[in-house]
Scaffold this active site. Sequence first.
Site, mmCIF file in Angstrom:
data_model
loop_
_atom_site.group_PDB
_atom_site.id
_atom_site.type_symbol
_atom_site.label_atom_id
_atom_site.label_comp_id
_atom_site.label_asym_id
_atom_site.label_seq_id
_atom_site.Cartn_x
_atom_site.Cartn_y
_atom_site.Cartn_z
ATOM 1 N N HIS A 257 -2.873 -7.851 0.948
ATOM 2 C CA HIS A 257 -4.046 -8.075 0.099
ATOM 3 C C HIS A 257 -5.333 -8.228 0.907
ATOM 4 O O HIS A 257 -6.312 -8.810 0.426
ATOM 5 C CB HIS A 257 -3.857 -9.307 -0.794
ATOM 6 C CG HIS A 257 -2.761 -9.147 -1.804
ATOM 7 N ND1 HIS A 257 -2.373 -10.172 -2.652
ATOM 8 C CD2 HIS A 257 -1.961 -8.091 -2.106
ATOM 9 C CE1 HIS A 257 -1.382 -9.748 -3.422
ATOM 10 N NE2 HIS A 257 -1.119 -8.495 -3.109
ATOM 11 N N LEU B 220 1.839 0.094 -0.756
ATOM 12 C CA LEU B 220 0.599 -0.103 -1.497
ATOM 13 C C LEU B 220 0.914 -1.084 -2.614
ATOM 14 O O LEU B 220 2.017 -1.068 -3.172
ATOM 15 C CB LEU B 220 0.087 1.211 -2.107
ATOM 16 C CG LEU B 220 -0.443 2.281 -1.155
ATOM 17 C CD1 LEU B 220 -0.816 3.544 -1.946
ATOM 18 C CD2 LEU B 220 -1.643 1.784 -0.360
ATOM 19 N N ASP B 221 -0.045 -1.949 -2.946
ATOM 20 C CA ASP B 221 0.156 -2.862 -4.066
ATOM 21 C C ASP B 221 0.453 -2.066 -5.331
ATOM 22 O O ASP B 221 0.014 -0.916 -5.485
ATOM 23 C CB ASP B 221 -1.100 -3.706 -4.310
ATOM 24 C CG ASP B 221 -1.351 -4.720 -3.206
ATOM 25 O OD1 ASP B 221 -0.425 -4.954 -2.402
ATOM 26 O OD2 ASP B 221 -2.466 -5.270 -3.166
ATOM 27 N N LYS B 222 1.145 -2.703 -6.252
ATOM 28 C CA LYS B 222 1.489 -2.051 -7.519
ATOM 29 C C LYS B 222 0.258 -1.483 -8.204
ATOM 30 O O LYS B 222 0.284 -0.364 -8.734
ATOM 31 C CB LYS B 222 2.181 -3.057 -8.437
ATOM 32 C CG LYS B 222 2.514 -2.517 -9.820
ATOM 33 C CD LYS B 222 3.162 -3.572 -10.700
ATOM 34 C CE LYS B 222 3.411 -3.037 -12.102
ATOM 35 N NZ LYS B 222 4.037 -4.067 -12.986
ATOM 36 N N THR C 112 -2.628 -0.624 -6.902
ATOM 37 C CA THR C 112 -3.455 0.232 -6.045
ATOM 38 C C THR C 112 -2.921 1.653 -6.101
ATOM 39 O O THR C 112 -1.712 1.881 -6.014
ATOM 40 C CB THR C 112 -3.437 -0.261 -4.591
ATOM 41 O OG1 THR C 112 -3.934 -1.595 -4.542
ATOM 42 C CG2 THR C 112 -4.302 0.622 -3.695
#
Length: 331
Positions: free
Chosen positions: A247, A148-150, A152
């Site tokens: 993304h 997961l993105d930082k 998110t």
Amino acid sequence: MSGAETVTVGAEDDGVRLDRWFKRHYPGLGFGAVSKLVRTGQVRVDGKRAKVGDRLVAGQAVRVPPMDREAARQPTAGPAAKPRPAVSARDAADLRARVLHKDDHVLAIAKPAGLAVQGGSGVSRHLDGMLDALMFEKDERPRLIHRLDKDTSGVLLLGRTAQAAAQLGKAFRSRAAHKVYWALVMRVPRVRAGEIRGAMDKQGGAGQEKMALDPEGKTAVTLYSVVDQAAQKASWLALKPLTGRTHQLRVHSAAINHPIVGDGKYGGREAFLGGQVSRNLHLHARAITLPHPAGGRLSVTAPLEGHMLKTWETFGWDPDYAEDPFEDDAR
């Protein structure tokens, strides 16, 4: 020098890349040596030529060419790996409190926004560096299955054994995992539910990389559904990615002129509402359902927290909303 041998791929190696299989079982062979053996056809999988990036399936037969096997099974001498820093008592306690599901095969945690999953340039504090705190009664360190993105938040799965990690990874690659995200986006889509389809690729130079729509890029498909709205200023979307591009949800939301609130990278200045709404990214991995390594299906839901929970309370939306608008979609 031993002659060629045929090795059967075990269940614990199901889904592992061929080069990584060699690294596990013949660590004395460097990547270059393995690549040459594969490229020249000396390595075969089920009697056929293969590529180093091919993923193995349990039960397949790998032909290992003649070599000094005793030496090949010994790790090569090299620079000592840097020891992982000890997990602070505070981080360990917080991480354990974030466990949403735990069994002999799988761990699921609620990742907070702002915590990177893995390290990188300038990133010293990250989830991967804290996983020793989640060993519990098992000797094996949990393995990351996806990312997961930082910025998110939401459900993040970990495999508690190599075999479980391989099976979970295979489920993600085969799209057998049903993922639902929640996002706050600018304005309200005129069509209340639909599909966003737009191939993507990375653009920009070093330090400026970002994903963008590109007809020559990799296929990317996202389903969306409007759950609620705040007048015409913003809306709560449920999002289902059918592909797993970097993304993807952020790029697709911006592409339909409804950037995710707080996403200045893809939405620019107009991605910020102002007022009581935080400028942080409003994207949350709400739920995951997928085949369990031991059989049946596993479903995990992560509650809203932090700035997203505050925003939902500001708009009077139900943070415990349980409906899945994509439940009947078999894609």
